[in-house]
Design an enzyme around this catalytic site. Structure first.
Site, PDB file in Angstrom:
ATOM      1  N   GLU A   1     -48.757  48.130  -8.122  1.00 40.85           N
ATOM      2  CA  GLU A   1     -49.297  47.562  -6.888  1.00 40.85           C
ATOM      3  C   GLU A   1     -50.191  46.357  -7.164  1.00 40.85           C
ATOM      4  O   GLU A   1     -50.214  45.403  -6.389  1.00 40.85           O
ATOM      5  CB  GLU A   1     -50.059  48.630  -6.095  1.00 40.85           C
TER       6      GLU A   1
ATOM      7  N   TYR B   1     -55.503  47.357   0.709  1.00 43.10           N
ATOM      8  CA  TYR B   1     -54.058  47.491   0.500  1.00 43.10           C
ATOM      9  C   TYR B   1     -53.743  48.399  -0.684  1.00 43.10           C
ATOM     10  O   TYR B   1     -52.994  49.374  -0.567  1.00 43.10           O
ATOM     11  CB  TYR B   1     -53.359  46.135   0.307  1.00 43.10           C
TER      12      TYR B   1
ATOM     13  N   ASP C   1     -49.724  45.158   4.459  1.00 50.27           N
ATOM     14  CA  ASP C   1     -49.536  43.965   3.629  1.00 50.27           C
ATOM     15  C   ASP C   1     -48.803  42.908   4.448  1.00 50.27           C
ATOM     16  O   ASP C   1     -48.617  43.065   5.661  1.00 50.27           O
ATOM     17  CB  ASP C   1     -48.784  44.330   2.331  1.00 50.27           C
TER      18      ASP C   1
END
Length: 364
Positions: A39, A122, A140
């Site tokens: 991520e 996020y 996102d």
DNA sequence: AACGCGGGGAG
DNA sequence: CTCCCAGCGTT
């Protein structure tokens, strides 16, 4: 949407994802650390770019403890070319915290996890939902684009007002019972179907819910604020040769390209020639007197807020010892050892020319 | 709230 | 070439 429609929305999304999801390396693991690494890399960066970096990084740092103990240089080398190097510096710092304070286990509590450097809303929602099945909705760029179209929401997606608006929408739609799958499904639709240009609405699993599709208004969403024009800056850099070696310097640890190594140089002033700027910058930055031997090449490179035109010169050392003013470290290296140092993309663009020319150029 | 921070892909 | 894309930290 009422609750019945929301259920159908969630179901159609996840059914589609079950069939159409891409095979990606971080989808074969449940290790929170590996999902976290993916991520961080995926933040601001496209999947195809990330894949080779992800493999190399996980091979080099398969667990938190190893990353925590690694040298900054080694971590940056693994990140070389990926950009936004603060991500690597923050991940490195965060790994040290996880190792020492949490015994190497990635915390599954929102407050604990998002307190780590580089972990914001996020990455917090993504890792906690995918690795730990906690009910946090990711927001996102993909999610904002999809939701703006589905609801014809005129809130600019790149403005601060968009934060709360899309967060509330995303929260109201989240499948609380399978948040990880749901989040990935929504982002995957954004990446594969509801693309920025030429969306494939006929293949979209949620096209029946989409106001933009129904009204033919897709080209008006998402709305965004205008960006500012980027200035162009001219830079001169010198490959200074001395006794068969060349000089590289290390940038200060924070800010633009922080911690990376480069050939010394700097901005070309208005009305100044590139050669003069090269001599002046090298005198100022590393305290050496040099002569410019030849113009090696010109490199163009775009950053987020400006563009550079880099004039690269082959130089010879005349006199003086290195006195750093700006850089935090320096090395006289053999050109073939440049591989051991993390350098910015703009430098990688001309380094191959140096190696090819080596026999004629480094003939001392 | 505004800005700094890389790099890649599409057209 | 030009345009588009976009989380987190800092100020």
């Amino acid at each position: 949407m009422d609750s019945k429609e929301i259920s159908a929305f969630q179901q159609q999304l996840q059914d589609w994802y079950g069939i159409n999801q891409r095979e990606l390396p971080w989808r074969h693991t449940t290790d929170p650390y590996r999902i976290w690494v993916s991520e961080v890399m995926l933040q601001q960066t496209q999947v195809n770019t990330v894949i080779p970096y992800y493999y190399r990084f996980i091979e080099r740092f398969p667990e938190v403890a190893g990353l925590a103990r690694a040298r900054s240089q080694a971590v940056l080398k693994s990140w070389e070319g990926l950009g936004y190097y603060a991500r690597a510096r923050n991940l490195h710092k965060a790994a040290a915290v996880v190792d020492s304070r949490y015994g190497g286990r990635v915390p599954d509590d929102w407050q604990d996890f998002t307190a780590l450097p580089g972990v914001g809303p996020y990455i917090g929602a993504a890792v906690l939902s995918i690795a730990y099945s906690h009910p946090y909705a990711v927001v996102d760029g993909n999610v904002k684009r999809v939701l703006a179209r589905v609801f014809e929401d005129p809130t600019p997606v790149n403005g601060s007002a968009g934060h709360g608006a899309f967060r509330r929408l995303a929260d109201s739609l989240l499948d609380q019972s399978r948040p990880g799958i749901y989040n990935q499904a929504l982002m995957e639709v954004g990446a594969l179907v509801c693309k920025p240009a030429n969306p494939r609405c006929a293949d979209c699993p949620i096209n029946t819910f989409c106001l933009g599709n129904r009204h033919g208004s897709l080209d008006r969403y998402p709305q965004r604020n205008k960006r500012k024009p980027v200035p162009e800056i001219r830079i001169a850099a010198g490959v200074i040769r001395r006794n068969g070696r060349v000089l590289i310097t290390r940038r200060k640890p924070e800010g633009l390209l922080g911690g990376l190594w480069e050939f010394p140089g700097g901005k070309i002033h208005e009305g100044e020639s590139a050669e003069t700027a090269c001599r002046r910058e090298i005198k100022e930055e590393v305290g050496l007197n040099i002569v410019v031997d030849a113009h090696l090449t010109q490199v163009r490179h775009a950053y987020t807020h400006f563009k550079i035109v880099l004039e690269v010169f082959l130089c010879d050392h005349v006199d003086g010892n290195v006195r750093l003013n700006g850089p935090v470290d320096h090395r006289w290296i053999k050109i073939e050892d440049i591989d051991q140092y993390p350098v910015p993309r703009a430098n990688l663009k001309f380094i191959p020319k140096l190696r090819v020319k080596k026999p004629e150029v480094f003939n001392e």
